[in-house]
Design an enzyme around this catalytic site. Structure first.
Site, PDB file in Angstrom:
ATOM      1  N   GLU A   1      34.535  48.665  30.736  1.00 55.05           N
ATOM      2  CA  GLU A   1      34.687  48.681  32.203  1.00 55.05           C
ATOM      3  C   GLU A   1      34.183  50.024  32.707  1.00 55.05           C
ATOM      4  OE1 GLU A   1      34.860  48.091  35.659  1.00 55.05           O
ATOM      5  OE2 GLU A   1      35.932  46.356  34.895  1.00 55.05           O
TER       6      GLU A   1
ATOM      7  N   ASP B   1      28.399  51.043  30.737  1.00 51.70           N
ATOM      8  CA  ASP B   1      27.737  49.786  31.078  1.00 51.70           C
ATOM      9  C   ASP B   1      27.769  48.841  29.864  1.00 51.70           C
ATOM     10  OD1 ASP B   1      25.726  48.204  32.792  1.00 51.70           O
ATOM     11  OD2 ASP B   1      24.754  48.384  30.850  1.00 51.70           O
TER      12      ASP B   1
ATOM     13  N   ASP C   1      30.947  40.041  38.954  1.00 54.63           N
ATOM     14  CA  ASP C   1      30.524  40.128  40.357  1.00 54.63           C
ATOM     15  C   ASP C   1      29.482  39.048  40.640  1.00 54.63           C
ATOM     16  OD1 ASP C   1      32.083  42.502  40.919  1.00 54.63           O
ATOM     17  OD2 ASP C   1      30.685  43.533  39.582  1.00 54.63           O
TER      18      ASP C   1
ATOM     19  N   LYS D   1      24.378  37.306  47.840  1.00 53.77           N
ATOM     20  CA  LYS D   1      23.077  37.200  48.527  1.00 53.77           C
ATOM     21  C   LYS D   1      21.956  36.895  47.534  1.00 53.77           C
ATOM     22  CE  LYS D   1      24.232  40.345  52.256  1.00 53.77           C
ATOM     23  NZ  LYS D   1      24.279  41.755  52.621  1.00 53.77           N
TER      24      LYS D   1
ATOM     25  N   ASP E   1      34.892  31.993  39.895  1.00 49.12           N
ATOM     26  CA  ASP E   1      35.387  31.123  40.983  1.00 49.12           C
ATOM     27  C   ASP E   1      34.273  30.901  42.013  1.00 49.12           C
ATOM     28  OD1 ASP E   1      35.278  33.597  42.159  1.00 49.12           O
ATOM     29  OD2 ASP E   1      37.180  33.388  43.237  1.00 49.12           O
TER      30      ASP E   1
ATOM     31  N   LYS F   1      45.369  38.414  39.220  1.00 52.18           N
ATOM     32  CA  LYS F   1      45.486  38.712  40.649  1.00 52.18           C
ATOM     33  C   LYS F   1      44.177  38.345  41.363  1.00 52.18           C
ATOM     34  CE  LYS F   1      46.403  42.943  43.151  1.00 52.18           C
ATOM     35  NZ  LYS F   1      46.578  44.384  42.957  1.00 52.18           N
TER      36      LYS F   1
ATOM     37  N   GLU G   1      41.964  36.111  40.478  1.00 51.92           N
ATOM     38  CA  GLU G   1      41.777  34.659  40.560  1.00 51.92           C
ATOM     39  C   GLU G   1      42.690  34.050  41.623  1.00 51.92           C
ATOM     40  OE1 GLU G   1      42.250  32.745  36.807  1.00 51.92           O
ATOM     41  OE2 GLU G   1      41.528  30.816  37.543  1.00 51.92           O
TER      42      GLU G   1
HETATM   43  C1  SAM Z   1      34.965  41.001  40.037  1.00 53.28           C
HETATM   44  S1  SAM Z   1      35.592  42.104  38.851  1.00 53.28           S
HETATM   45  C2  SAM Z   1      36.467  41.051  37.733  1.00 53.28           C
HETATM   46  C3  SAM Z   1      37.491  41.782  36.924  1.00 53.28           C
HETATM   47  C4  SAM Z   1      38.235  41.017  35.834  1.00 53.28           C
HETATM   48  N1  SAM Z   1      37.350  40.523  34.783  1.00 53.28           N
HETATM   49  C5  SAM Z   1      39.091  39.890  36.368  1.00 53.28           C
HETATM   50  O1  SAM Z   1      38.864  38.737  35.968  1.00 53.28           O
HETATM   51  O2  SAM Z   1      39.971  40.146  37.170  1.00 53.28           O
HETATM   52  C6  SAM Z   1      34.136  42.537  37.951  1.00 53.28           C
HETATM   53  C7  SAM Z   1      34.309  43.812  37.146  1.00 53.28           C
HETATM   54  O3  SAM Z   1      33.173  44.020  36.329  1.00 53.28           O
HETATM   55  C8  SAM Z   1      32.901  45.414  36.267  1.00 53.28           C
HETATM   56  N2  SAM Z   1      31.499  45.565  35.891  1.00 53.28           N
HETATM   57  C9  SAM Z   1      30.433  45.145  36.606  1.00 53.28           C
HETATM   58  N3  SAM Z   1      29.287  45.392  35.937  1.00 53.28           N
HETATM   59  C10 SAM Z   1      29.647  45.974  34.758  1.00 53.28           C
HETATM   60  C11 SAM Z   1      28.907  46.465  33.635  1.00 53.28           C
HETATM   61  N4  SAM Z   1      27.579  46.389  33.598  1.00 53.28           N
HETATM   62  N5  SAM Z   1      29.595  46.996  32.606  1.00 53.28           N
HETATM   63  C12 SAM Z   1      30.953  47.074  32.634  1.00 53.28           C
HETATM   64  N6  SAM Z   1      31.712  46.624  33.677  1.00 53.28           N
HETATM   65  C13 SAM Z   1      31.060  46.089  34.720  1.00 53.28           C
HETATM   66  C14 SAM Z   1      33.266  45.929  37.643  1.00 53.28           C
HETATM   67  O4  SAM Z   1      33.563  47.306  37.656  1.00 53.28           O
HETATM   68  C15 SAM Z   1      34.470  45.061  37.995  1.00 53.28           C
HETATM   69  O5  SAM Z   1      35.680  45.691  37.662  1.00 53.28           O
END
Ligand code: SAM
Length: 209
Positions: free
Chosen positions: A65, A92, A115, A119, A151, A189, A191
């Site tokens: 993360e 990353d 994420d 768009k 979702d 949370k 979801e």
């Molecule tokens: C929409 S959140 C979902 C969080 C969690 N998996 C959940 O189900 O509640 C997406 C997460 O992915 C992380 N993230 C996005 N791109 C990433 C990457 N390339 N490497 C590590 N984390 C990443 C973001 O910081 C964010 O916390």
């Protein structure tokens, strides 16, 4: 970031974080055993890892993360529950997979609610794409699992189509269908917020051939 999260990051990172990162992660040495390793990509506040690490004590959890408050949240819970089968990397996830994970070393890769980049011009930023499918195919052991949940139906359909064409993976469900939520994935949370907006969740569970 809350004060508790900041404190947790300051005090607990040395215990849970893999830092410095060796070129190739010696997973057995890092966890101190040969248990299977499940990687959680973008674990957010860590709810899924905390849930699964309690339910599956004989599995090692490697969480990746970039968002520090979420990491702080996970650290607080991991310490409170005295969980010893969790390690994290703040970096990353694609980079980590490419550069630091040995081929055929992971038993599972979980990507929950990545994420969606709604768009159209941002779709190329979505973490799951054809390159990601080939990369995870390389890093998973034979019969290892790639579990995706979202979702956002259009993203879920796009990912389902990607896997349909892959010769490396087989869907555990007949007719390449979405799967029911398995016991290792809790309703988080994040979801629940989607459910309030009448979003369904879509799980895809693919096995490495
Ligand atoms: C929409 S959140 C979902 C969080 C969690 N998996 C959940 O189900 O509640 C997406 C997460 O992915 C992380 N993230 C996005 N791109 C990433 C990457 N390339 N490497 C590590 N984390 C990443 C973001 O910081 C964010 O916390």
């Amino acid at each position: 970031m809350t004060t508790g999260q900041r404190k947790a990051v300051e005090q607990l990172m040395p215990q849970y974080e893999i830092d410095p990162l060796p070129d190739t992660l010696p997973l057995d040495l890092i966890f101190g055993n040969k248990n299977p390793v499940w990687m959680d990509i973008g674990f957010g506040n860590g709810e899924s890892i905390i849930h699964a690490a309690q339910r599956y004590p004989d599995v090692n959890f490697l969480g990746i993360e970039v968002h520090l408050p979420g990491i702080g949240h996970l650290l607080i819970e991991a310490k409170r529950l005295n969980l010893t089968n969790i390690k994290i990397i703040r970096n990353d996830a694609v980079d980590i997979l490419k550069k630091h994970i040995t081929d055929e070393s992971l038993a599972a890769v979980h990507v929950y609610f990545p994420d969606p980049w709604h768009k159209k011009r941002h779709h190329k930023r979505r973490i799951i794409n054809a390159d990601f499918v080939s990369l995870t195919a390389k890093k998973l052991k034979k019969n290892g699992r790639l579990h995706y949940a979202s979702d956002w139906q259009p993203y879920a359909e796009e990912v389902r189509a990607l896997f349909k064409d892959s010769l490396c993976f087989s869907n555990i469900e007949p007719n390449h269908a979405f799967a029911p939520r398995p016991d290792w994935r809790p309703i988080t949370k994040f979801e629940r917020r989607g459910q309030k907006l009448a979003h369904n969740s879509y799980d895809l569970i693919m096995i490495r051939n």
